[in-house]
Design a protein around this motif. Structure first.
Motif, short mmCIF file in Angstrom:
data_model
loop_
_atom_site.label_atom_id
_atom_site.label_comp_id
_atom_site.label_asym_id
_atom_site.label_seq_id
_atom_site.Cartn_x
_atom_site.Cartn_y
_atom_site.Cartn_z
N ARG A 102 10.84 43.43 -35.25
CA ARG A 102 11.53 44.38 -36.12
C ARG A 102 11.66 43.85 -37.54
N MET A 103 12.07 42.60 -37.68
CA MET A 103 12.28 42.04 -39.02
C MET A 103 10.99 41.96 -39.83
N ILE A 104 9.89 41.61 -39.15
CA ILE A 104 8.64 41.44 -39.88
C ILE A 104 7.91 42.78 -40.04
N ALA A 105 7.80 43.56 -38.97
CA ALA A 105 7.03 44.82 -39.03
C ALA A 105 7.67 45.85 -39.96
N GLU A 106 9.00 45.90 -39.97
CA GLU A 106 9.67 46.89 -40.82
C GLU A 106 9.75 46.46 -42.28
N HIS A 107 9.52 45.18 -42.55
CA HIS A 107 9.61 44.66 -43.92
C HIS A 107 8.51 43.63 -44.17
N PRO A 108 7.23 44.05 -44.12
CA PRO A 108 6.15 43.07 -44.33
C PRO A 108 6.22 42.44 -45.71
N PHE A 109 5.98 41.15 -45.73
CA PHE A 109 5.96 40.34 -46.95
C PHE A 109 7.27 40.40 -47.73
N GLU A 110 8.39 40.63 -47.03
CA GLU A 110 9.70 40.59 -47.67
C GLU A 110 10.51 39.37 -47.24
N ARG A 111 10.24 38.85 -46.04
CA ARG A 111 11.00 37.72 -45.51
C ARG A 111 10.08 36.54 -45.26
N THR A 112 10.65 35.34 -45.37
CA THR A 112 9.91 34.14 -45.00
C THR A 112 10.16 33.85 -43.52
N SER A 113 9.40 32.92 -43.00
CA SER A 113 9.62 32.48 -41.62
C SER A 113 11.05 31.97 -41.46
N ASP A 114 11.54 31.18 -42.42
CA ASP A 114 12.92 30.69 -42.35
C ASP A 114 13.91 31.85 -42.23
N ASP A 115 13.68 32.92 -43.02
CA ASP A 115 14.57 34.08 -42.97
C ASP A 115 14.58 34.69 -41.56
N VAL A 116 13.40 34.86 -40.99
CA VAL A 116 13.27 35.47 -39.66
C VAL A 116 13.89 34.59 -38.58
N ILE A 117 13.56 33.31 -38.60
CA ILE A 117 14.06 32.38 -37.58
C ILE A 117 15.58 32.28 -37.64
N PHE A 118 16.13 32.09 -38.84
CA PHE A 118 17.59 31.97 -38.95
C PHE A 118 18.29 33.27 -38.60
N SER A 119 17.81 34.39 -39.13
CA SER A 119 18.46 35.68 -38.86
C SER A 119 18.46 35.99 -37.37
N THR A 120 17.37 35.68 -36.68
CA THR A 120 17.30 35.90 -35.23
C THR A 120 18.36 35.07 -34.53
N TRP A 121 18.43 33.79 -34.88
CA TRP A 121 19.42 32.90 -34.27
C TRP A 121 20.84 33.41 -34.54
N ALA A 122 21.10 33.78 -35.78
CA ALA A 122 22.44 34.24 -36.18
C ALA A 122 22.83 35.53 -35.47
N LEU A 123 21.94 36.51 -35.48
CA LEU A 123 22.25 37.80 -34.86
C LEU A 123 22.51 37.67 -33.36
N ARG A 124 21.76 36.82 -32.70
CA ARG A 124 21.95 36.65 -31.26
C ARG A 124 23.26 35.93 -30.94
N ARG A 125 23.87 35.29 -31.95
CA ARG A 125 25.13 34.59 -31.75
C ARG A 125 26.31 35.27 -32.44
N GLY A 126 26.08 36.44 -33.04
CA GLY A 126 27.15 37.15 -33.70
C GLY A 126 27.57 36.54 -35.02
N ILE A 127 26.67 35.81 -35.66
CA ILE A 127 26.95 35.18 -36.96
C ILE A 127 26.30 36.02 -38.05
N ASP A 128 26.93 36.13 -39.18
CA ASP A 128 26.38 36.88 -40.31
C ASP A 128 25.12 36.17 -40.82
N PRO A 129 23.96 36.86 -40.82
CA PRO A 129 22.72 36.24 -41.31
C PRO A 129 22.78 35.84 -42.79
#
Length: 142
Positions: free
Chosen positions: A47-74
């Motif tokens: 979802r993060m990559i397909a809906e926003h191609p070339f807008e996020r880095t790998s770090d953005d995707v990896i951290f946001s995934t970790w944060a969202l799955r733990r209820g932390i603000d990305p």
């Protein structure tokens, strides 16, 4: 604190050698359609990559995934700094390239987009000598 990164630049992550699908497909959202269900890692990455191609880095995707799955603000910069204080798995370990048939293209600034393995674009990128090349991690030992 030293900060680690998962970002690649001008690199194409090809699907894993043992990827079981010939055609890329969207990962399922999760085990249930209940709103209380936390989406799978694959679904969040997709979802993060397909809906926003070339807008996020790998770090953005990896951290946001970790944060969202733990209820932390990305957008929590302190949590992000703490997260990247130690090494993290990059998108080579993502289920997208291991199981679902998606290549991941990183541009010169490290921003990522998905490329379906069956596409002409994938074939062209896989043969492009101007890009760095690596593969998604295998699911099983060789």
């Amino acid at each position: 604190m030293a900060e680690h990164t998962t970002n690649y630049t001008s690199t194409f992550i090809e699907v894993a050698e043992d990827c079981p699908v010939e055609h890329a497909h969207e990962p399922p959202a999760g085990p249930s359609t209940s709103p209380a269900t936390v989406p799978t890692i694959a679904a969040l990455h997709y979802r993060m990559i397909a809906e926003h191609p070339f807008e996020r880095t790998s770090d953005d995707v990896i951290f946001s995934t970790w944060a969202l799955r733990r209820g932390i603000d990305p957008d929590d910069s302190g949590a992000r700094e703490e997260f990247f204080a130690k090494g993290q798995a990059c998108l080579r370990a993502s289920p997208l390239g291991k199981r679902y048939g998606w290549g991941v293209l990183s541009d010169a600034e490290g921003r990522v987009a998905l490329v379906p393995r069956e596409s002409e674009e994938y074939a062209l990128l896989a043969a492009d000598p101007a890009l760095g090349h690596t593969r998604a991690m295998r699911s099983r030992r060789a």
